[in-house]
Design a protein around this motif. Structure first.
Motif, mmCIF file in Angstrom:
data_model
loop_
_atom_site.group_PDB
_atom_site.id
_atom_site.type_symbol
_atom_site.label_atom_id
_atom_site.label_comp_id
_atom_site.label_asym_id
_atom_site.label_seq_id
_atom_site.Cartn_x
_atom_site.Cartn_y
_atom_site.Cartn_z
ATOM 1 N N LYS A 12 0.846 -1.204 0.000
ATOM 2 C CA LYS A 12 0.000 0.000 0.000
ATOM 3 C C LYS A 12 0.885 1.260 0.000
ATOM 4 O O LYS A 12 0.615 2.222 -0.718
ATOM 5 C CB LYS A 12 -0.907 -0.016 1.228
ATOM 6 C CG LYS A 12 -1.858 1.165 1.313
ATOM 7 C CD LYS A 12 -2.757 1.040 2.537
ATOM 8 C CE LYS A 12 -3.576 2.295 2.753
ATOM 9 N NZ LYS A 12 -4.235 2.308 4.065
ATOM 10 N N ASP A 69 2.009 2.391 -3.255
ATOM 11 C CA ASP A 69 0.884 2.731 -4.130
ATOM 12 C C ASP A 69 0.633 1.638 -5.173
ATOM 13 O O ASP A 69 0.385 1.919 -6.343
ATOM 14 C CB ASP A 69 1.112 4.102 -4.797
ATOM 15 C CG ASP A 69 -0.176 4.920 -4.858
ATOM 16 O OD1 ASP A 69 -1.253 4.335 -4.601
ATOM 17 O OD2 ASP A 69 -0.111 6.123 -5.185
ATOM 18 N N ARG A 114 1.192 8.720 -8.903
ATOM 19 C CA ARG A 114 1.271 7.504 -8.100
ATOM 20 C C ARG A 114 2.508 7.636 -7.235
ATOM 21 O O ARG A 114 3.594 7.955 -7.730
ATOM 22 C CB ARG A 114 1.374 6.289 -9.023
ATOM 23 C CG ARG A 114 1.429 4.943 -8.321
ATOM 24 C CD ARG A 114 1.706 3.813 -9.309
ATOM 25 N NE ARG A 114 0.672 3.671 -10.319
ATOM 26 C CZ ARG A 114 -0.428 2.919 -10.207
ATOM 27 N NH1 ARG A 114 -0.630 2.216 -9.114
ATOM 28 N NH2 ARG A 114 -1.318 2.851 -11.179
ATOM 29 N N THR A 165 -4.573 12.100 -10.726
ATOM 30 C CA THR A 165 -5.084 10.879 -10.080
ATOM 31 C C THR A 165 -4.311 9.647 -10.543
ATOM 32 O O THR A 165 -3.670 9.652 -11.590
ATOM 33 C CB THR A 165 -6.575 10.654 -10.409
ATOM 34 O OG1 THR A 165 -6.724 10.789 -11.811
ATOM 35 C CG2 THR A 165 -7.465 11.651 -9.695
ATOM 36 N N ARG A 166 -4.421 8.605 -9.742
ATOM 37 C CA ARG A 166 -3.806 7.325 -10.112
ATOM 38 C C ARG A 166 -4.682 6.685 -11.182
ATOM 39 O O ARG A 166 -5.904 6.719 -11.074
ATOM 40 C CB ARG A 166 -3.745 6.437 -8.863
ATOM 41 C CG ARG A 166 -2.825 5.262 -9.007
ATOM 42 C CD ARG A 166 -2.765 4.489 -7.708
ATOM 43 N NE ARG A 166 -3.881 3.561 -7.600
ATOM 44 C CZ ARG A 166 -4.228 2.935 -6.475
ATOM 45 N NH1 ARG A 166 -3.573 3.160 -5.358
ATOM 46 N NH2 ARG A 166 -5.238 2.102 -6.460
ATOM 47 N N ASP A 183 -5.109 3.205 -12.714
ATOM 48 C CA ASP A 183 -4.725 1.787 -12.734
ATOM 49 C C ASP A 183 -5.010 1.129 -14.075
ATOM 50 O O ASP A 183 -4.355 0.160 -14.449
ATOM 51 C CB ASP A 183 -5.462 1.030 -11.620
ATOM 52 C CG ASP A 183 -4.886 1.357 -10.251
ATOM 53 O OD1 ASP A 183 -3.737 1.823 -10.201
ATOM 54 O OD2 ASP A 183 -5.592 1.158 -9.243
ATOM 55 N N MET A 190 -6.317 -0.627 -4.078
ATOM 56 C CA MET A 190 -7.461 0.050 -3.471
ATOM 57 C C MET A 190 -7.132 1.528 -3.357
ATOM 58 O O MET A 190 -5.982 1.925 -3.527
ATOM 59 C CB MET A 190 -7.700 -0.492 -2.061
ATOM 60 C CG MET A 190 -8.144 -1.927 -2.040
ATOM 61 S SD MET A 190 -8.679 -2.411 -0.393
ATOM 62 C CE MET A 190 -7.414 -1.794 0.655
ATOM 63 N N GLU A 191 -8.153 2.309 -2.998
ATOM 64 C CA GLU A 191 -7.875 3.711 -2.749
ATOM 65 C C GLU A 191 -6.941 3.801 -1.549
ATOM 66 O O GLU A 191 -7.084 3.028 -0.596
ATOM 67 C CB GLU A 191 -9.182 4.453 -2.463
ATOM 68 C CG GLU A 191 -9.047 5.927 -2.732
ATOM 69 C CD GLU A 191 -10.243 6.691 -2.175
ATOM 70 O OE1 GLU A 191 -10.098 7.897 -1.969
ATOM 71 O OE2 GLU A 191 -11.301 6.069 -1.932
ATOM 72 N N ARG A 192 -5.994 4.734 -1.611
ATOM 73 C CA ARG A 192 -4.958 4.761 -0.577
ATOM 74 C C ARG A 192 -5.305 5.836 0.444
ATOM 75 O O ARG A 192 -4.986 7.000 0.261
ATOM 76 C CB ARG A 192 -3.644 5.067 -1.272
ATOM 77 C CG ARG A 192 -2.408 4.744 -0.495
ATOM 78 C CD ARG A 192 -1.298 4.640 -1.485
ATOM 79 N NE ARG A 192 -0.013 4.852 -0.893
ATOM 80 C CZ ARG A 192 0.716 5.945 -1.063
ATOM 81 N NH1 ARG A 192 0.276 6.950 -1.788
ATOM 82 N NH2 ARG A 192 1.892 6.045 -0.506
ATOM 83 N N LYS A 193 -5.995 5.413 1.514
ATOM 84 C CA LYS A 193 -6.378 6.368 2.572
ATOM 85 C C LYS A 193 -5.615 6.043 3.831
ATOM 86 O O LYS A 193 -5.379 4.869 4.133
ATOM 87 C CB LYS A 193 -7.874 6.251 2.855
ATOM 88 C CG LYS A 193 -8.729 6.940 1.829
ATOM 89 C CD LYS A 193 -10.119 7.117 2.384
ATOM 90 C CE LYS A 193 -10.923 8.061 1.513
ATOM 91 N NZ LYS A 193 -12.336 7.700 1.530
#
Ligand SMILES: Cc1cc2nc3c(=O)[nH]c(=O)nc-3n(C[C@H](O)[C@H](O)[C@H](O)COP(=O)(O)OP(=O)(O)OC[C@H]3O[C@@H](n4cnc5c(N)ncnc54)[C@H](O)[C@@H]3O)c2cc1C
Length: 602
Positions: free
Chosen positions: A86, A89, A546, A556-557, A559, A598-601
């Motif tokens: 994670k 990224d 990223r 934004t990332r 993918d 996944m979204e990286r929070k």
């Protein structure tokens, strides 16, 4: 342990020294010496280093080395793997990250058995502390995972490894600059035959023939002006591999560490925040609470560095020019500061005249770590494309890209990486040389290096090395730092093209042979120019954000299009000044095992 056959005596032919060792290791930092400890007792091994081994940059590492020992809190290698993936990224190769996290435990115990004096808990176990992005239960809360020796962990690792190399009688060639890798052919297959080194004290050239060659030459932070990296981190090994036409992976991803001393770049370890330090803006606000509500100041470095830059851009920077933020440790007990952060607090006093007991310390992001480098598989074997191994050629440590750090390395995972993959490189090279033949050397193996050195020594141009290096570093800081756009990357592309032209017209003042550091700095600048160009060209191509690579024009990332590694190849006319004419970019799939992006929070 078997006894290695003694290396044959070196010979001198036409003024060139010839040496033969089964395994030739280039670099005596953590990765090189960890490899040597495996190789030395089992095969004739030479370690070649441009620095005296204990001056390698590993010795400057401060904060710690990650391993889920669970000595002070519940932890396990699976959580460590997840955090690494994670944190990077999702560009991390997950099979490699699993190995890193699993083998971390033994890597720490190996060092303990070699005599490393880790800080201890009251019960006598190895103590552990927090670091950015390392969490329990997949992101629930920060976990104490970093093993440490005050804020001198790298120093202790380097000294311990060196002592053990001395114990094993490893052959060191110190202050020898490797400037070329010799490739040869066996059964139609290209393999390394050895390396060529320049001896600093005499100016003599040495040929080291080896059945296996391990590159462990460290990073290249000196492409930037504001950097935590030592003057010597000029990426020579990565540059040599590049010039051989072998690919480089993920070069656009460079890490900017949040807390360099403002204006200087000297590092204040993340261990400070691990021990409770807080980042504040000019209003005294703990701004990371807004950006990463769960782990705040201990979010991964790419995120914290961007948040700091955003605070400054939005006018909340501190100081007369509103161009830095503060690292505040005034609430910590001075006894804790002295016991756990003695060196870095001394840096603040010495270099900025700030007393960290009572005053916040001005900090700014500083270029810190190359996530990209020489592509390898998990056996530390160098790859010539996405899958094909170059038999006998290995790389480990910061010069390599295996890739356990993806697009952003977590703090304390590099000291771990050099131990895990340094050891693997050493062991696999030992297995390889058991029945590998010697690769024949060409007739005059040192011809290229002799030409390179003479061209620089006798150059009578008008351009000065220090001027060209400064222009490169200034432009990289301005255009390819925390925030990037196509426009800024275009600008630095043109600066590099211009500098490459001007580099053809250099002169060095020292024409002598003994300790000619002028000459070597010129050659190092050549590597810096090559590598900066690959960084910028790869960054320009990646149209997404990223990890450490943030494109304001593609924030934004993505993918769908960019969950791939970048592979850069030198092609065509290496001397053409436009990057697009001599660099070809390709992609390589990311290995995903357990963790879908996944979204990286935080
Ligand atoms: C200030 C600072 C603090 C850090 N703190 C941490 C931390 O707390 N935790 C963590 O995990 N990571 C940390 N890092 C990152 C980590 O220390 C490095 O990534 C790691 O130590 C690199 O080790 P290495 O063996 O790959 O290279 P290095 O230790 O840089 O060694 C490179 C070796 O290659 C040799 N060499 C290079 N070029 C040539 C050539 N042409 N010919 C011959 N020899 C050559 C050099 O002499 C040297 O021996 C820190 C980095 C810095 C700069």
């Amino acid at each position: 342990m078997t006894t290695p056959s003694p290396a044959p005596e070196s010979t001198i032919v036409d003024g060139i020294h010839y040496h033969q060792h089964d395994i030739v290791i280039v670099g005596a930092g953590g990765a090189g010496m960890r490899a040597a400890i495996e190789a030395g007792p089992n095969a004739s091994t030479a370690v070649i280093s441009k620095l005296y081994p204990t001056r390698s940059h590993t010795g400057a590492a401060q904060g710690g080395m990650a391993a889920a020992l669970a000595n002070v809190e519940d932890d396990n290698w699976e959580w460590h793997t997840f955090d690494t993936v994670k944190g990077g990224d999702y560009l991390v190769d997950q099979d490699a990250a699993e190995i890193l996290a699993k083998e971390a435990i033994d890597a720490v115990l190996d060092l303990e058995n070699m005599g490393l004096p880790f800080n201890r808990t009251p019960e006598g176990k190895i103590d552990q502390r927090r670091f950015g992005g390392h969490t329990a239960e997949h992101g629930k809360n920060p976990v104490r995972r970093a093993c440490y020796a005050a804020d001198r962990t790298g120093h202790m690792i380097l000294q311990t490894l060196y002592q053990n190399c001395v114990k094993h009688g490893i052959n060191f060639f110190n202050e020898f600059y490797v400037l070329d890798l010799i490739m040869g052919e066996i059964d139609g297959e290209e393999r390394p035959a050895g390396v060529i080194a320049y001896e600093l004290s005499t100016g003599d050239l040495h040929v080291f023939q080896g059945k296996a060659v391990i590159f462990a030459t460290g990073g290249f932070g000196k492409i930037y002006k504001t950097t935590s990296n030592a003057h010597t981190l000029t990426g020579d090994g990565v540059g040599i591999i590049w010039r051989k036409g072998l690919p480089l992976e993920d070069m656009e991803f460079f890490q900017f560490h949040p807390t360099g001393l403002a204006g200087l770049g000297i590092l204040l370890s993340e261990a400070a925040r691990g021990e409770g330090a807080i980042l504040r803006n000019s209003e005294g606000e703990r701004f990371m609470e807004r950006y990463a509500p769960t782990i705040k100041d201990l979010a991964p470095r790419d995120i914290v560095a961007r948040c700091m830059a955003t605070e400054i851009r939005e006018g909340r920077g501190a100081g007369p020019h509103k161009d830095y933020v503060y690292l505040d440790i005034t609430h910590l007990d001075p006894a804790v500061i002295d016991a756990k952060l003695p060196d870095i607090t001394e840096f603040a006093r010495t270099y900025l005249g700030v007393e960290p007991y009572t005053e916040p310390v001005p900090v700014l992001p500083t270029a810190h770590y190359a996530m990209g480098g020489i592509p390898t598989n998990v056996k530390a074997e160098v790859l010539r494309d996405n899958t094909t191994v170059v038999p006998g050629l290995y790389a480990a440590g910061e010069c390599a890209c295996v890739s356990v750090h993806g697009s952003n390395r977590l703090g304390t995972n590099s000291l771990l990486d050099i131990n895990v993959f340094g050891k693997r490189a050493g062991n696999n090279a030992v297995e390889f040389v058991k029945d590998a033949p010697w690769v024949p050397l060409p007739d005059d193996p040192a011809a290229f290096v002799r030409g390179l050195v003479d061209d620089v020594r006798f150059a009578t141009g008008t351009e000065r090395i220090a001027t060209l290096r400064k222009e490169l570093q200034d432009s990289m800081d301005r255009n390819a730092q925390v925030f990037r756009t196509e426009e800024t990357l275009d600008e630095v592309t043109h600066v590099i093209a211009d500098l490459r032209e001007r580099f053809k017209n250099i002169s060095v003042q020292d024409k002598g042979k003994r300790f000619n550091t002028d000459l070597l700095e010129a050659i190092e600048l050549g590597f810096l120019l090559d590598l900066a160009e690959v960084v910028v060209y790869s960054a320009r191509s990646r149209q997404e954000s990223r990890g450490g690579h943030f494109r304001e024009d593609y924030p934004t990332r993505d993918d769908e299009n960019w969950l791939v590694h970048t592979m850069a190849y030198l092609t065509g006319d290496a001397h053409s000044s436009l990057a697009g004419d001599h660099i070809r970019l390709d992609t390589k799939p990311v290995v995903i095992t357990n963790y879908q992006p996944m979204e990286r929070k935080y």
